[in-house]
Design a protein around this motif. Structure first.
Motif, mmCIF file in Angstrom:
data_model
loop_
_atom_site.group_PDB
_atom_site.id
_atom_site.type_symbol
_atom_site.label_atom_id
_atom_site.label_comp_id
_atom_site.label_asym_id
_atom_site.label_seq_id
_atom_site.Cartn_x
_atom_site.Cartn_y
_atom_site.Cartn_z
ATOM 1 N N LEU A 229 111.185 -47.026 90.861
ATOM 2 C CA LEU A 229 112.374 -45.808 90.988
ATOM 3 C C LEU A 229 112.927 -45.692 89.935
ATOM 4 C CD1 LEU A 229 113.814 -43.999 92.907
ATOM 5 C CD2 LEU A 229 115.134 -46.029 93.596
ATOM 6 N N LEU A 230 113.326 -46.779 89.109
ATOM 7 C CA LEU A 230 113.971 -46.462 87.960
ATOM 8 C C LEU A 230 113.153 -45.705 86.870
ATOM 9 C CD1 LEU A 230 115.751 -49.970 87.372
ATOM 10 C CD2 LEU A 230 116.898 -47.650 87.727
ATOM 11 N N LEU A 231 111.903 -46.190 86.941
ATOM 12 C CA LEU A 231 110.938 -45.336 85.948
ATOM 13 C C LEU A 231 110.956 -44.006 86.007
ATOM 14 C CD1 LEU A 231 109.206 -45.658 83.472
ATOM 15 C CD2 LEU A 231 107.269 -46.544 85.189
ATOM 16 N N SER A 232 110.829 -43.581 87.508
ATOM 17 C CA SER A 232 110.866 -42.003 87.681
ATOM 18 C C SER A 232 112.014 -41.344 87.416
ATOM 19 C CB SER A 232 110.531 -41.958 89.192
ATOM 20 O OG SER A 232 111.702 -42.241 89.920
ATOM 21 N N LYS A 233 113.098 -41.902 87.129
ATOM 22 C CA LYS A 233 114.347 -41.368 86.662
ATOM 23 C C LYS A 233 114.644 -41.665 84.850
ATOM 24 C CE LYS A 233 114.852 -40.734 91.018
ATOM 25 N NZ LYS A 233 114.207 -39.839 91.373
ATOM 26 N N LEU A 234 113.721 -42.112 84.414
ATOM 27 C CA LEU A 234 113.797 -42.178 82.766
ATOM 28 C C LEU A 234 113.044 -40.872 82.033
ATOM 29 C CD1 LEU A 234 113.205 -45.883 82.225
ATOM 30 C CD2 LEU A 234 115.430 -44.688 82.351
#
Length: 155
Positions: A82-87
């Protein structure tokens, strides 16, 4: 009931959770050992060194601390995806500062799993945690990433 003492205890628990997760990442400490160490020596305990004679760590809501640490540990792959998708394009979790990763993971876990905590509270609290380690630029980064996570996790 959300009293000022409970609010402070949760703030302290969040900061301790980030520190514990950082220690786990750096040293590979087993979860049970890590939790025990924080319970026995850090959460609300007297500081035992000559530079901090008699100082006491602030009381933390231990159950909340445990939930965040255990939750991040159990759901790390899901949280990281999820974090990676927001970077931004080209950025990876590994490219981020190791402390920053733990701030983001902890905040993302709360947004995903702790519906009892208001979104604005989670984001504000982890921005404050980030300010303990970083300058305003990084704190704004935490705000932006966690806001994006909240839009997906709490929609």
């Amino acid at each position: 009931m959300n009293t000022p003492a409970r609010s402070q205890a949760r703030s302290t628990a969040r900061l301790a959770a980030v520190q514990a997760l950082y220690q786990q990442q750096m040293e590979g400490t087993a979860l049970s050992k890590l939790l025990n160490e924080f319970h026995q020596h850090r959460l609300g305990r007297e500081v035992d060194d000559e530079d901090h004679d008699g100082e006491v760590f602030a009381d933390a809501e231990v159950e909340f601390f445990d939930d965040v640490v255990r939750g991040v540990d159990a759901r790390r792959d899901e949280i990281d995806a999820l974090l990676l998708s927001k970077l931004a394009d080209g950025w990876t979790i590994a490219r981020l500062d190791k402390t920053m990763v733990q701030v983001l993971r902890s905040g993302a876990y709360e947004l995903m799993a702790r519906a009892d905590v208001p979104t604005a509270t989670v984001i504000s609290e982890y921005v404050d945690v980030a300010k303990a380690f970083f300058d305003d630029r990084e704190a704004k980064f935490v705000n932006g990433v966690l806001d994006a996570v909240a839009k997906e996790a709490r929609s």
